[in-house]
Write an enzyme that holds these catalytic residues in place. Structure first.
Site, PDB file in Angstrom:
ATOM      1  N   HIS A  95       0.735 -12.177   1.490  1.00 32.94           N
ATOM      2  CA  HIS A  95      -0.329 -11.439   0.810  1.00 32.94           C
ATOM      3  C   HIS A  95      -0.945 -12.243  -0.331  1.00 32.94           C
ATOM      4  O   HIS A  95      -2.170 -12.254  -0.505  1.00 32.94           O
ATOM      5  CB  HIS A  95       0.239 -10.124   0.282  1.00 32.94           C
ATOM      6  CG  HIS A  95      -0.769  -9.046   0.132  1.00 32.94           C
ATOM      7  ND1 HIS A  95      -0.429  -7.714   0.058  1.00 32.94           N
ATOM      8  CD2 HIS A  95      -2.118  -9.071   0.025  1.00 32.94           C
ATOM      9  CE1 HIS A  95      -1.523  -6.976  -0.080  1.00 32.94           C
ATOM     10  NE2 HIS A  95      -2.557  -7.782  -0.108  1.00 32.94           N
ATOM     11  N   TYR A 112       0.843  -1.189   0.000  1.00 39.63           N
ATOM     12  CA  TYR A 112       0.000   0.000   0.000  1.00 39.63           C
ATOM     13  C   TYR A 112       0.885   1.248   0.000  1.00 39.63           C
ATOM     14  O   TYR A 112       1.263   1.772   1.020  1.00 39.63           O
ATOM     15  CB  TYR A 112      -0.939   0.001   1.193  1.00 39.63           C
ATOM     16  CG  TYR A 112      -1.798  -1.244   1.311  1.00 39.63           C
ATOM     17  CD1 TYR A 112      -2.046  -2.062   0.211  1.00 39.63           C
ATOM     18  CD2 TYR A 112      -2.358  -1.608   2.529  1.00 39.63           C
ATOM     19  CE1 TYR A 112      -2.832  -3.204   0.322  1.00 39.63           C
ATOM     20  CE2 TYR A 112      -3.151  -2.739   2.648  1.00 39.63           C
ATOM     21  CZ  TYR A 112      -3.374  -3.531   1.547  1.00 39.63           C
ATOM     22  OH  TYR A 112      -4.147  -4.666   1.670  1.00 39.63           O
ATOM     23  N   PRO A 151     -15.356  -5.691   2.889  1.00 40.39           N
ATOM     24  CA  PRO A 151     -16.637  -6.234   3.358  1.00 40.39           C
ATOM     25  C   PRO A 151     -17.844  -5.418   2.913  1.00 40.39           C
ATOM     26  O   PRO A 151     -18.982  -5.871   3.078  1.00 40.39           O
ATOM     27  CB  PRO A 151     -16.493  -6.190   4.889  1.00 40.39           C
ATOM     28  CG  PRO A 151     -15.563  -5.033   5.125  1.00 40.39           C
ATOM     29  CD  PRO A 151     -14.583  -5.087   3.996  1.00 40.39           C
ATOM     30  N   LEU A 152     -17.589  -4.240   2.337  1.00 41.00           N
ATOM     31  CA  LEU A 152     -18.679  -3.416   1.820  1.00 41.00           C
ATOM     32  C   LEU A 152     -18.657  -3.359   0.295  1.00 41.00           C
ATOM     33  O   LEU A 152     -19.100  -2.388  -0.314  1.00 41.00           O
ATOM     34  CB  LEU A 152     -18.608  -2.009   2.429  1.00 41.00           C
ATOM     35  CG  LEU A 152     -18.795  -1.979   3.946  1.00 41.00           C
ATOM     36  CD1 LEU A 152     -18.577  -0.575   4.498  1.00 41.00           C
ATOM     37  CD2 LEU A 152     -20.173  -2.506   4.330  1.00 41.00           C
ATOM     38  N   GLY A 153     -18.129  -4.443  -0.301  1.00 41.32           N
ATOM     39  CA  GLY A 153     -18.120  -4.509  -1.759  1.00 41.32           C
ATOM     40  C   GLY A 153     -17.341  -3.380  -2.389  1.00 41.32           C
ATOM     41  O   GLY A 153     -17.730  -2.845  -3.427  1.00 41.32           O
ATOM     42  N   ARG A 154     -16.207  -3.006  -1.759  1.00 39.95           N
ATOM     43  CA  ARG A 154     -15.354  -1.903  -2.224  1.00 39.95           C
ATOM     44  C   ARG A 154     -16.146  -0.601  -2.302  1.00 39.95           C
ATOM     45  O   ARG A 154     -15.943   0.225  -3.181  1.00 39.95           O
ATOM     46  CB  ARG A 154     -14.689  -2.243  -3.555  1.00 39.95           C
ATOM     47  CG  ARG A 154     -13.876  -3.543  -3.474  1.00 39.95           C
ATOM     48  CD  ARG A 154     -13.235  -3.931  -4.777  1.00 39.95           C
ATOM     49  NE  ARG A 154     -12.718  -5.295  -4.710  1.00 39.95           N
ATOM     50  CZ  ARG A 154     -11.424  -5.623  -4.781  1.00 39.95           C
ATOM     51  NH1 ARG A 154     -10.513  -4.683  -4.880  1.00 39.95           N
ATOM     52  NH2 ARG A 154     -11.041  -6.880  -4.720  1.00 39.95           N
ATOM     53  N   GLY A 155     -17.056  -0.454  -1.341  1.00 47.60           N
ATOM     54  CA  GLY A 155     -17.851   0.759  -1.225  1.00 47.60           C
ATOM     55  C   GLY A 155     -19.238   0.669  -1.815  1.00 47.60           C
ATOM     56  O   GLY A 155     -20.106   1.499  -1.511  1.00 47.60           O
ATOM     57  N   PHE A 156     -19.489  -0.335  -2.632  1.00 43.39           N
ATOM     58  CA  PHE A 156     -20.783  -0.440  -3.312  1.00 43.39           C
ATOM     59  C   PHE A 156     -21.931  -0.567  -2.309  1.00 43.39           C
ATOM     60  O   PHE A 156     -23.007   0.015  -2.482  1.00 43.39           O
ATOM     61  CB  PHE A 156     -20.780  -1.666  -4.232  1.00 43.39           C
ATOM     62  CG  PHE A 156     -21.350  -1.386  -5.592  1.00 43.39           C
ATOM     63  CD1 PHE A 156     -22.596  -0.813  -5.752  1.00 43.39           C
ATOM     64  CD2 PHE A 156     -20.637  -1.705  -6.738  1.00 43.39           C
ATOM     65  CE1 PHE A 156     -23.126  -0.564  -7.012  1.00 43.39           C
ATOM     66  CE2 PHE A 156     -21.146  -1.461  -7.997  1.00 43.39           C
ATOM     67  CZ  PHE A 156     -22.397  -0.886  -8.137  1.00 43.39           C
TER      68      PHE A 156
END
Length: 328
Positions: free
Chosen positions: A125, A57, A206-211
């Site tokens: 990773h 990152y 866990p949020l669908g990459r923000g979706f």
């Protein structure tokens, strides 16, 4: 508010929800370092003490940011980082390298960048197909024996690889993408294997990459340099189709009197996993942390799963080149 804890494996216990720090330094467009540092420190105030990063990152910049943010509060944190694709000290990235020599080099460098003398949870990773997993995990086990790492784990690994790795040294966790929007791990024996072996499961994105927050309604809601613009599920036609599914989740959340993100996280925690949603703001952090107090009954859990049928989701979850290299 006090965040409860959850057990992983190998005797490791962490906050029931963690904080993925990646987006503070990479991939998701511009960020505000002052707010990112404030968010990391506020997480500790809320009891969200499981912080996830990786050498990739930045490269390296996220680990350095975390070191600046934690300061004298390092002892409050369960700190997880990862050995990624082979990366030179100048940030040049090469292919995967799971050799013992590189794993040791990467761990020593992460210790320096994080400003600590021990990594609480150290992941491989991605599995290197050219190196037997026994050799990679053997190197990680040596780091544990030397006191430089407390626990080890894998990311995006197949059931067979998990079994082979766990036979060399106990795995505390396996980390993979898992959400209402990405449930592969329930169908490929990955989650079943971790459950059987007593290994904790950590869900990234866990949020669908923000979706699943409901805030992304078009590609124009993403920064011009946001890497999600290249993901199959974020292409204009896919967004339009997938929003219809997300809106079903939104309706269930509204009935429950909680936010879209909170009900998606509560569904995941009910599966016995520790989600690590990424955020760069204290406001969103507080919203996510409050999900630990939400309880869903069997009918609500089923309704949420039924709202997003796998065969109705349009587009793959990851970049094509990344998906092709995942150990499955």
């Amino acid at each position: 508010m006090t965040t409860p804890t959850s057990p992983l494996g190998d005797g490791l216990s962490v906050s029931a929800i963690g904080l993925g720090a990646m987006g503070m330094s990479a991939f998701y467009g511009a960020s505000d370092e002052t707010e990112s540092i404030a968010t990391l420190r506020h997480a500790l105030d809320l009891g969200v003490t499981f912080i996830d990063t990786a050498e990739a990152y930045g490269p390296f910049e996220n680990e350095k940011l975390i070191a600046r943010a934690l300061g004298d509060r390092r002892d409050e944190v369960t700190l997880a980082t990862k050995a990624s694709a082979e990366t030179d000290d100048d940030g040049t990235v090469h292919g995967r390298n799971g050799t013992p020599a590189y794993i040791r080099k990467a761990a020593e460098r992460s210790l320096r960048h994080l400003g600590t003398d021990v990594i609480d949870l150290y992941y491989l990773h991605r599995v290197d197909p050219g190196v037997p997993i026994e050799e990679s995990v053997g190197a990680m086990a040596e780091l544990v024996a030397e006191g430089k790492v407390r626990h080890i784990g894998l990311s995006e690994a197949s059931a067979t690889t998990i079994q082979r790795a766990h036979a060399v040294h106990p795995l505390a966790a396996v980390q993979s993408e898992f959400s209402l929007f990405a449930r592969d791990v329930l169908h490929n024996d990955e989650k079943a294997t971790t459950d059987e072996l007593g290994i904790g499961f950590v869900a990234f994105s866990p949020l669908g990459r923000g979706f699943l927050t409901g805030d992304i309604r078009s590609v124009d809601d993403l920064d011009p340099d946001d890497a999600r613009r290249g993901l199959p599920r974020f292409q204009p036609d896919a967004i339009a189709a997938n929003l219809a599914l997300v809106d079903r989740v939104n309706a269930i959340a509204a009935e429950k009197g909680v936010s879209n993100a909170q009900i998606a996280l509560a569904w995941l925690m009910a599966q016995g996993v520790v989600p690590i949603p990424g955020t760069r703001s204290r406001r969103r952090l507080e919203e996510n942390a409050a999900a630990t107090s939400i309880r869903l009954d069997a009918s609500e859990l089923a309704r949420l799963a039924d709202a997003l049928p796998d065969d109705e989701i349009v587009g793959g979850r990851d970049f094509v080149e990344h998906a092709a290299g995942v150990d499955r």
